[in-house]
Scaffold this active site. Structure first.
Site, PDB file in Angstrom:
ATOM      1  N   ILE A   1      -9.981   4.823  -4.139  1.00  0.00           N
ATOM      2  CA  ILE A   1     -10.789   3.366  -4.272  1.00  0.00           C
ATOM      3  C   ILE A   1      -9.611   1.988  -4.821  1.00  0.00           C
ATOM      4  O   ILE A   1      -9.836   0.980  -4.690  1.00  0.00           O
ATOM      5  CB  ILE A   1     -11.030   3.807  -6.175  1.00  0.00           C
ATOM      6  CG1 ILE A   1     -12.182   4.642  -5.557  1.00  0.00           C
ATOM      7  CG2 ILE A   1     -12.133   2.471  -5.751  1.00  0.00           C
ATOM      8  CD1 ILE A   1     -13.262   4.347  -6.867  1.00  0.00           C
ATOM      9  N   PHE A   2      -8.317   3.037  -5.546  1.00  0.00           N
ATOM     10  CA  PHE A   2      -7.822   1.792  -5.853  1.00  0.00           C
ATOM     11  C   PHE A   2      -7.215   1.068  -4.243  1.00  0.00           C
ATOM     12  O   PHE A   2      -6.809   1.600  -3.308  1.00  0.00           O
ATOM     13  CB  PHE A   2      -6.469   2.277  -6.214  1.00  0.00           C
ATOM     14  CG  PHE A   2      -6.038   2.161  -7.601  1.00  0.00           C
ATOM     15  CD1 PHE A   2      -6.349   1.409  -8.549  1.00  0.00           C
ATOM     16  CD2 PHE A   2      -4.961   2.446  -8.305  1.00  0.00           C
ATOM     17  CE1 PHE A   2      -6.770   0.641  -9.726  1.00  0.00           C
ATOM     18  CE2 PHE A   2      -4.689   2.729  -9.615  1.00  0.00           C
ATOM     19  CZ  PHE A   2      -5.614   1.574 -10.861  1.00  0.00           C
ATOM     20  N   GLU A   3      -6.688   0.060  -3.949  1.00  0.00           N
ATOM     21  CA  GLU A   3      -5.987  -1.197  -3.059  1.00  0.00           C
ATOM     22  C   GLU A   3      -6.619  -0.921  -1.693  1.00  0.00           C
ATOM     23  O   GLU A   3      -6.161  -0.356  -0.709  1.00  0.00           O
ATOM     24  CB  GLU A   3      -4.992  -0.602  -2.836  1.00  0.00           C
ATOM     25  CG  GLU A   3      -3.489  -1.396  -4.089  1.00  0.00           C
ATOM     26  CD  GLU A   3      -2.601  -0.776  -3.918  1.00  0.00           C
ATOM     27  OE1 GLU A   3      -1.893  -0.678  -2.667  1.00  0.00           O
ATOM     28  OE2 GLU A   3      -1.236  -0.696  -5.036  1.00  0.00           O
ATOM     29  N   GLY A   4      -8.115  -0.368  -1.689  1.00  0.00           N
ATOM     30  CA  GLY A   4      -8.811  -0.651  -0.633  1.00  0.00           C
ATOM     31  C   GLY A   4      -9.603   0.673  -0.621  1.00  0.00           C
ATOM     32  O   GLY A   4      -9.133   1.868  -0.536  1.00  0.00           O
TER      33      GLY A   4
ATOM     34  N   ARG B   1       0.649  -1.241  -0.166  1.00  0.00           N
ATOM     35  CA  ARG B   1       0.321   0.166  -0.014  1.00  0.00           C
ATOM     36  C   ARG B   1       1.002   0.829   0.204  1.00  0.00           C
ATOM     37  O   ARG B   1       0.106   1.836  -0.330  1.00  0.00           O
ATOM     38  CB  ARG B   1      -0.922   0.192   0.913  1.00  0.00           C
ATOM     39  CG  ARG B   1      -2.452  -0.982   1.023  1.00  0.00           C
ATOM     40  CD  ARG B   1      -3.198  -0.176   2.579  1.00  0.00           C
ATOM     41  NE  ARG B   1      -4.840  -1.618   1.732  1.00  0.00           N
ATOM     42  CZ  ARG B   1      -4.676  -2.187   2.770  1.00  0.00           C
ATOM     43  NH1 ARG B   1      -3.919  -2.478   3.296  1.00  0.00           N
ATOM     44  NH2 ARG B   1      -5.799  -2.968   2.173  1.00  0.00           N
TER      45      ARG B   1
END
Length: 657
Positions: free
Chosen positions: A439-442, A310
């Site tokens: 939005i990406f990676e959670g 992340r």
């Protein structure tokens, strides 16, 4: 806990229940899958975990961690070469116009070793630390965010990171040299009807009768790098059977294996050069040697990989903040309105101050997380999630404020500006490119829940059975005893602390007051969380707005702590950073006060009730008077197993001539 539906298998260790025919599982089963996949143990200290418990463990981040000088020297050589290449050979504007990263850019990045930044040197990679890797992503993303996404998806969640953490020696020797040399990897988890709810995962990996491997069948959506990747990490469900635990499992899959079809390259509002695919698997053979970590370990591998993976996303947010600060500063000093540079007008001055302070805060949080991850002595699952959440939200606000500072020129494309002889600052593009980071990676909403779950882990560990409707009298009695012992020791620590002593943290000079505020506020936050748990008990998990504010307060406290420690450590070499740190802390404290007010003074329950009526169509008349989207297609397209009927649109980068 066990599942309640007859068609479900055990959810122990991530062996998820099988979805029903319509792709659904119960809410309880979905939560069990998520819970089974998370890391349960806390084997190393965590500044973030302690902060949410009201324990201000400043010793975990002070003194400011230092990187290895030898690593610094090697990394600087690479970063210098990367900067030179990006500045002279890469046309970010052309990538935006053509929606395509040229082949020669892939080749140039490969020659530099950019595809092997996180791969150990013994496998042909550069072996960069998290800190230097993130600085490389900042550089790349400042020229073309699509290149930053390419490199990040390849290394942070693609094949290199899962193999680094969970792969066998044989797997590393077989795959990592290929990736370090320039082959591209992708991560395939999401499906057309499966996003943040992996319990509904429908892609299957059926063991072959001869025991040599598996047959993959399914469709994966939004696979970043999916059209160009030659090696894939694929999450698929192995059925449980005699002597087989089954469950969601991670596989390394050859991107050119028979039965794989890249059916679409997806197009988005931003990141136009992103190679993102809809990919179908039909009877694709994967040898058993390509299983990563064992059957049923897929979700745990994905979540563990993301603890450090992340960090790549906030790296590009920080880069966007730096870029935005440069444009805002130069424009606001040059542009004169009403007889003064626009930056001297208070309305714009406040925006400049926010951009500068917030960029400093984001960068400091990121650097701290990277340094903590590199020394491997701390558990950073909360900290990494906090910086991803915080940076993605703040960078979006920075981009929006930059457009406002630039006025009409902020809404205009770089090509249009250049056509009339003005500096082609792609401000509207950066806003479009930044939007996906929330939005990406959670998504922000999922990150709030994920962090909140970790923040209350200590409470659930001792008292979870008290509020668990499935727990019997014996389990509840034992939990009551554990909880009594825990809270008898913990609650008194929330009453008083160092933050109430006027001279505490004096070594931090003008920033000491901000650290005293963090210490007091962390205890206040812990008291508020405990009160909410006592009040709502098992219903607490549905109080998502409340939990979101708790997490946001924790993020601000973490950021304040980080900037105070960093600025003090650098006061001799960067004295101006004391001013930036003080500015950031003052702004953050205002936001914290607003969040605390919102914990109890809000419209959450009214909003939820209104949403139910909205969903029931009570206010549908409000939608009249406009032409709405056509209703002749589903919101989520269903897929059926079988061979592809679409043209394969995969793109293969030719070898360097």
């Amino acid at each position: 806990m066990t599942t309640t539906q007859d068609n479900s298998s055990s959810t122990q260790d991530g062996a998820a229940p099988r979805p029903l025919a319509d792709g659904q599982v119960s809410e309880k089963e979905a939560r069990q899958v998520a819970e089974a996949a998370r890391e349960a143990a806390w084997d190393r200290p965590s500044f973030g975990k302690e902060l949410f418990l009201g324990r201000f463990r400043l010793d975990l981040i002070d003194p400011w961690p230092r990187s290895d000088p030898a690593d610094d020297a090697r990394a600087e050589e690479f970063l210098t070469a990367l900067r030179s290449y990006l500045a002279s050979e890469v046309d970010g504007g052309a990538i935006e116009r053509d929606a395509r990263i040229p082949d020669d850019v892939f080749h140039g990045l490969a020659r530099l070793g950019a595809f092997g930044m996180k791969i150990d040197r013994k496998y042909g990679g550069l072996g960069l630390s998290n800190l230097h890797y993130c600085r490389a992503l900042m550089l790349a993303g400042s020229v073309s965010p699509a290149i930053g996404a390419l490199l990040s998806a390849h290394q942070s969640i693609g094949v290199p990171q899962p193999l680094k953490m969970f792969g066998t020696t044989e797997q590393k020797e077989r795959f990592l040299p290929r990736l370090a040399a320039g082959e591209v990897s992708a991560f395939l988890l999401t499906e057309p009807d499966v996003g943040s709810d992996p319990a509904r995962l429908a892609t299957t990996a059926t063991p072959t009768a001869d025991g040599t491997g598996y047959r993959l069948d399914g469709v994966k959506l939004w696979a970043t790098n999916g059209t160009v990747a030659t090696l894939l990490v694929v999450m698929a469900r192995v059925p449980a059977g005699e002597g087989r635990r089954g469950g969601i499992t991670a596989f390394v899959v050859d991107g050119d294996a028979e039965g794989i079809t890249v059916e679409r390259r997806n197009a988005f509002v931003g990141l136009r050069g992103l190679e993102n695919s809809l990919t179908r698997f039909h009877d694709v053979f994967v040898p058993k040697e390509n299983v990563i970590g064992g059957e049923g370990k897929g979700l745990k591998i994905a979540l563990t990989t993301l603890n450090t993976g992340r960090l790549s996303l906030p790296a590009m947010c920080v880069g966007a903040g730096k870029w935005s600060l440069n444009v805002a500063r130069e424009w606001a000093a040059d542009r004169v309105q009403w007889g003064r540079p626009v930056g001297e007008h208070e309305a714009v001055a406040k925006k400049l101050a926010f951009i500068a302070a917030t960029t400093y805060g984001m960068e400091t949080m990121l650097d701290l997380c990277c340094l903590l991850a590199d020394d491997d002595r701390n558990d950073i699952r909360i900290e990494a999630a906090l910086v991803k959440l915080y940076a993605s939200e703040m960078a979006w606000t920075i981009g929006d404020e930059l457009i406002q500072i630039r006025g009409g020129r902020g809404y205009e494309t770089a090509d249009s500006l250049a056509a009339r002889g003005e500096r082609p600052a792609a401000v509207e593009q950066i806003l479009r490119d930044l939007r996906i980071n929330r939005i990406f990676e959670g998504s922000t909403e999922i990150m709030h829940l994920l962090i909140a779950r970790e923040a209350v882990d200590a409470h659930l560990s001792v008292a979870g059975d008290i509020i668990d409707p499935d727990a019997g009298p014996v389990r509840k009695a034992r939990a009551g005893a554990r909880a009594g012992a825990f809270y008898a020791k913990w609650l008194p620590t929330l009453a008083v602390g160092a933050g109430q002593r006027p001279g505490a943290y004096a070594e931090f000079g003008p920033l000491a007051g901000h650290l005293r505020h963090v210490e007091r506020t962390s205890r206040k936050l812990a008291r508020s969380t405990f009160y909410a748990m006592s009040r709502w008990q098992g219903k607490m998990e549905r109080k998502q707005a409340f939990l979101g504010r708790v997490v946001d307060i924790g993020a601000e406290l973490f950021a304040i702590s980080a900037v105070c420690v960093r600025a003090t450590a650098e006061r001799d070499t960067r004295p101006e950073n004391i001013e930036l740190a003080d500015l950031f802390c003052r702004q953050a404290r205002v936001r914290i006060d607003q969040l605390f007010t919102g914990l109890w003074d809000n419209t959450d329950s009214v909003d939820v009730a209104a949403a139910r009526r909205i969903l029931d169509g009570r206010y549908a008349a409000l939608e009249e008077g406009v032409i709405t989207p056509p209703a002749d297609a589903p919101w989520v397209a269903r897929w059926t197993p079988g061979p592809s009927t679409a043209e394969d649109v995969r793109r293969r980068i030719p070898p360097v001539s």
